[in-house]
Enzyme design. Structure first.
Site, PDB file in Angstrom:
ATOM      1  N   HIS A  84       0.771  -1.270  -0.097  1.00 24.73           N
ATOM      2  CA  HIS A  84       0.039   0.110   0.056  1.00 24.73           C
ATOM      3  C   HIS A  84       1.072   1.275  -0.082  1.00 24.73           C
ATOM      4  O   HIS A  84       0.291   2.402  -0.292  1.00 24.73           O
ATOM      5  CB  HIS A  84      -0.965   0.033   1.065  1.00 24.73           C
ATOM      6  CG  HIS A  84      -0.571   0.229   2.593  1.00 24.73           C
ATOM      7  ND1 HIS A  84      -0.396  -0.635   3.539  1.00 24.73           N
ATOM      8  CD2 HIS A  84      -0.355   1.518   3.064  1.00 24.73           C
ATOM      9  CE1 HIS A  84      -0.047  -0.189   4.448  1.00 24.73           C
ATOM     10  NE2 HIS A  84      -0.043   1.161   4.338  1.00 24.73           N
ATOM     11  N   ASP A 206       1.384  -7.796   2.298  1.00 26.78           N
ATOM     12  CA  ASP A 206       1.474  -6.192   1.998  1.00 26.78           C
ATOM     13  C   ASP A 206       2.925  -5.779   1.957  1.00 26.78           C
ATOM     14  O   ASP A 206       3.313  -4.959   2.788  1.00 26.78           O
ATOM     15  CB  ASP A 206       0.692  -5.491   3.201  1.00 26.78           C
ATOM     16  CG  ASP A 206       0.415  -3.953   2.799  1.00 26.78           C
ATOM     17  OD1 ASP A 206       0.831  -3.233   1.698  1.00 26.78           O
ATOM     18  OD2 ASP A 206      -0.526  -3.421   3.529  1.00 26.78           O
ATOM     19  N   SER A 603       3.969   2.065   8.283  1.00 26.63           N
ATOM     20  CA  SER A 603       3.785   1.208   7.619  1.00 26.63           C
ATOM     21  C   SER A 603       5.074   0.963   6.717  1.00 26.63           C
ATOM     22  O   SER A 603       5.865   2.086   6.229  1.00 26.63           O
ATOM     23  CB  SER A 603       2.660   1.621   6.338  1.00 26.63           C
ATOM     24  OG  SER A 603       1.513   1.318   6.937  1.00 26.63           O
TER      25      SER A 603
HETATM   26  N1  ARG Z   1      -4.494   0.446   7.629  1.00 28.87           N
HETATM   27  C1  ARG Z   1      -3.504   0.435   7.091  1.00 28.87           C
HETATM   28  C2  ARG Z   1      -2.717   1.917   7.365  1.00 28.87           C
HETATM   29  O1  ARG Z   1      -3.554   2.517   8.022  1.00 28.87           O
HETATM   30  C3  ARG Z   1      -3.333  -0.180   5.599  1.00 28.87           C
HETATM   31  C4  ARG Z   1      -4.043   0.646   4.738  1.00 28.87           C
HETATM   32  C5  ARG Z   1      -4.141   0.264   3.435  1.00 28.87           C
HETATM   33  N2  ARG Z   1      -5.284  -0.851   3.085  1.00 28.87           N
HETATM   34  C6  ARG Z   1      -6.538  -0.137   2.561  1.00 28.87           C
HETATM   35  N3  ARG Z   1      -7.628  -1.262   2.459  1.00 28.87           N
HETATM   36  N4  ARG Z   1      -6.944   1.147   2.508  1.00 28.87           N
HETATM   37  O2  ARG Z   1      -2.431   2.585   6.355  1.00 28.87           O
HETATM   38  N1  GLU Z   2      -1.010   1.350   7.668  1.00 29.94           N
HETATM   39  C1  GLU Z   2      -0.610   2.404   8.251  1.00 29.94           C
HETATM   40  C2  GLU Z   2       0.509   3.224   7.607  1.00 29.94           C
HETATM   41  O1  GLU Z   2       0.283   3.358   6.349  1.00 29.94           O
HETATM   42  C3  GLU Z   2       0.250   1.890   9.781  1.00 29.94           C
HETATM   43  C4  GLU Z   2      -0.779   1.432  10.606  1.00 29.94           C
HETATM   44  C5  GLU Z   2      -1.108   2.264  11.828  1.00 29.94           C
HETATM   45  O2  GLU Z   2      -1.756   3.421  11.467  1.00 29.94           O
HETATM   46  O3  GLU Z   2      -0.408   1.731  12.693  1.00 29.94           O
HETATM   47  O4  GLU Z   2       1.434   3.837   8.159  1.00 29.94           O
END
Ligand code: ARG
Ligand code: GLU
Length: 666
Positions: A84, A206, A603
């Protein structure tokens, strides 16, 4: 008996003297935590983590694309981050003929690696406290200018810690020739998509792989076909030993934003006003976009990235509100503030001043957030500003559907009409002229001729009603932008009281381990692999496996339709050297969770074992931990990690890119 009691007392004493697995520490000060880290299993020294005299792990960590983290895993600048995090670059390189999002991408030689225009990574050269230099009158601009002269491609920033009680200089090398090496298909890299996002158990691969290129002197340089792979000062050794519950883990990366020290007023604002409003507004937008996506495959693709972005924070905020309420963060803060007042009566005025500052700025900040969530979500106005950039206009219409935007405009203008209190003379006048926000929105989309690229090319935008709308929005923007800070509490009128308040807390609350709030500077967080009690009587194990992927596999559901190569490997139990015995099954490890304190920006962060070796790639938190940006709860907060063995398995069995595994020295 006495002996047992003594032992119990001892165990308690050590349990108490050990710190909680909370905090995001500045690497240059990690010596202050190293005893605690060693007590928890870490085998290296502070100098191995950060050093200005020798190569250290920090030389293998990168800030990826200005908002994520990545790690270098070979002496040829090979770099792993999240799928991502690489998404924008992968999408930009994709076309109908080469759909690297859907099909994945695997370079089989350096020649096949794809340049990613605009993609940059930064590696920290050094950091240094400059609080005194600034106090002595040196300007930040001067400090930065001087640091930049130290080397080729150098870039510098001064960041405040503890609301300006300390200032640090960060000197980076900026690399702008970064090439795509490998990406799994979306059905692996984004497996489970929004359904599984923020959720444990998780089965997402991921990750994506890039490479840094430099000139013949190993210095950063603009893209050039003759550039060669970067030789880093240090790279991570990959460990395939695996993890088990209780093992030490360390995260090294760039967390973006936490608010550990905010007062009760700010917590109340987040939990009762800001998050609930934003959630409700995004629910409306997601309903509109989701319905359109269900009706047409074309719209599904056009709005995929937009939808993912809207949904990500939408889901996080819901978990955050629940978490804050469950922990009673608001009343805990009230109690803490009452104690502070009682024990520091001469400093109680700081809390009074903060209260007043919040009362004076909350409405302004709310209007800024409303502007972001409502008016900025109406996309067609962008063409007014992109008009002179033909390429940007093409890109805009490629992912745009005027019928979706009309529905968004009706919903968001109606919400704005009801909720906003900011000065909006022009927009309110337009509402009035057309019998209200809804009438205006419908009139606007009935009369604009810019809904399609053809319409845009054939018509004069200056006389189109969209231009009038865009200018009405600008009037609002020019007002709300004075509140455009990272958080409500960072508005200067509020923040100036946090400086003495947090300083007073540090002098008063000696038991508390004060870490500087995350601000996208390099940090270390450490903890251990651990499951957790998800609900009464329901324990969640810390490791998932291929069994779970196959259980979720469903060719009928877009987000769960795994590549055939995975099904084949599963059917034949063809796991090569990545197979393990776990819970009585021969399988492949996929993801695991740990107690590291992380947030957005972490991330892609390297997850490191006791020996400093790479065991996984951080990519998420569990839903029950999303309030950790405000209150971290060690019993419940877990970050989610893609097991490096799953990365290697996919590279090997799905990508057939064994040369990368060789390059990692495995
Ligand atoms: N929750 C993770 C973050 O905060 C992954 C986000 C990417 N995935 C998604 N389905 N949008 O960035
Ligand atoms: N998915 C998040 C990011 O893009 C990390 C997840 C979180 O917020 O801990 O950095």
């Amino acid at each position: 008996m006495k002996r047992t009691l003594l032992l119990v007392a001892l165990v308690f004493a050590t349990a108490f003297s050990a710190f909680a697995d909370k905090g995001m520490w500045l690497p240059s000060l990690i010596a202050s935590r190293i005893d605690d880290m060693k007590a928890k299993g870490f085998k290296l020294d502070a100098e191995d983590i950060y050093s200005i005299n020798q190569a250290s792990l920090k030389d293998a960590v990168v800030l990826f694309d200005g908002g994520c983290t990545g790690e270098i895993v070979s002496e040829k600048g090979l770099l792993i981050t999240n799928h991502h995090c690489g998404y924008d670059a992968i999408q930009a390189l994709s076309s109908v003929e080469h759909d690297y999002l859907t099909d994945g991408f695997w370079a089989m030689s350096h020649k096949e690696e794809l340049p990613c225009p605009g993609l940059k990574v930064h590696i920290l050269v050094r950091m240094e406290e400059v609080t005194d230099r600034i106090a002595q009158g040196e300007t930040v601009a001067n400090i930065i200018a001087e640091a930049k002269k130290e080397g080729v491609g150098y870039m510098a920033e001064v960041e405040q810690m503890y609301y300006g009680n300390q200032a640090y200089l960060f000197v980076y090398r900026e690399f702008s020739d970064v090439r795509l090496v490998a990406a799994p298909p979306t059905t692996i890299g984004k497996f489970g998509a929004d359904n599984d996002n923020w959720i444990w158990p998780r089965h997402t691969g991921d990750f994506s792989i890039f490479r840094i290129y430099v000139d013949e002197n190993n210095e950063p340089a603009a893209y050039n076909a003759n550039n060669k792979p970067y030789t880093p000062a240090r790279h991570f050794k990959v460990s395939t030993e695996g993890v088990k519950e209780g093992d030490f883990t360390m995260i090294y990366g760039f967390p973006g934003n936490t608010q550990e020290y905010i007062t009760s007023d700010a917590v109340k604002y987040v939990a009762e006003k800001s998050d609930p409003t934003k959630i409700e507004l995004r629910t409306q937008r997601l309903d509109i976009i989701g319905a359109a996506q269900n009706e047409s495959a074309e719209t599904r693709i056009k709005y995929a990235a937009k939808q993912a972005n809207i949904a990500n924070a939408w889901k996080k905020w819901q978990g955050e509100v629940k978490g804050i309420n469950r922990l009673g963060t608001y009343s805990k803060k009230l109690d803490y503030e009452a104690r502070f007042r009682q024990e520091n009566p001469e400093k109680a005025y700081l809390l009074d001043s903060l209260e007043t500052a919040y009362a004076n700025n909350m409405e302004g900040y709310f209007n800024y957030e409303l502007y972001n969530e409502t008016l900025r979500g109406i996309e067609l106005q962008q063409v007014v500003f992109l008009a002179s950039d033909a390429a940007a206009i093409e890109r805009f219409y490629k992912d745009f559907d005027v019928n979706v935007d009309r529905k968004l405009a009706v919903a968001m203008l109606t919400a704005y009409e009801e909720l906003a209190t900011a000065e909006a003379t022009k927009l309110r006048a337009l509402f009035e002229k057309h019998g209200g926000a809804e009438g205006y929105a419908n009139w606007l989309y009935d009369n604009t001729k810019l809904g399609t690229l053809e319409g845009f090319k054939a018509n004069d935008i200056t006389t189109d009603p969209i231009t009038e709308f865009a200018h009405a929005v600008i009037e609002i923007k020019s007002y709300v932008m004075q509140y455009a800070y990272r958080n409500l509490s960072n508005i200067p009128d509020i923040e100036r009281w946090y400086r003495p308040y947090v300083k007073a807390l540090m002098e008063w609350d000696k038991e508390r381990a004060f870490f500087p709030d995350a601000n996208l500077t390099l940090r270390v967080a450490y903890g251990k692999v651990a499951g957790y009690e998800y609900a009464d009587g329901e324990y969640h194990l810390p490791q998932t496996t291929l069994e779970g992927i196959i259980a979720k596999d469903n060719p009928e559901i877009y987000d769960y339709n795994v590549p055939q190569a995975l099904r084949d490997a599963y059917a034949k139990k063809d796991y090569g050297r990545w197979g393990i015995e776990l819970n009585g099954k021969y399988t492949v490890p996929v993801c695991f969770i740990a107690t590291n304190h992380t947030t957005g920006g972490n991330s892609g962060s390297p997850v490191i074992n006791a020996n400093g070796e790479l065991i996984g790639v951080n990519f998420d938190r569990t839903w029950l931990s999303t309030m950790s940006d405000i209150e971290f709860d060690e019993t419940l907060c877990r970050n989610i990690i893609c097991d490096i063995r799953y990365v290697l398995f996919v590279v090997d069995k799905v990508g057939g890119a064994g040369w990368l595994i060789d390059e990692m020295g495995l």
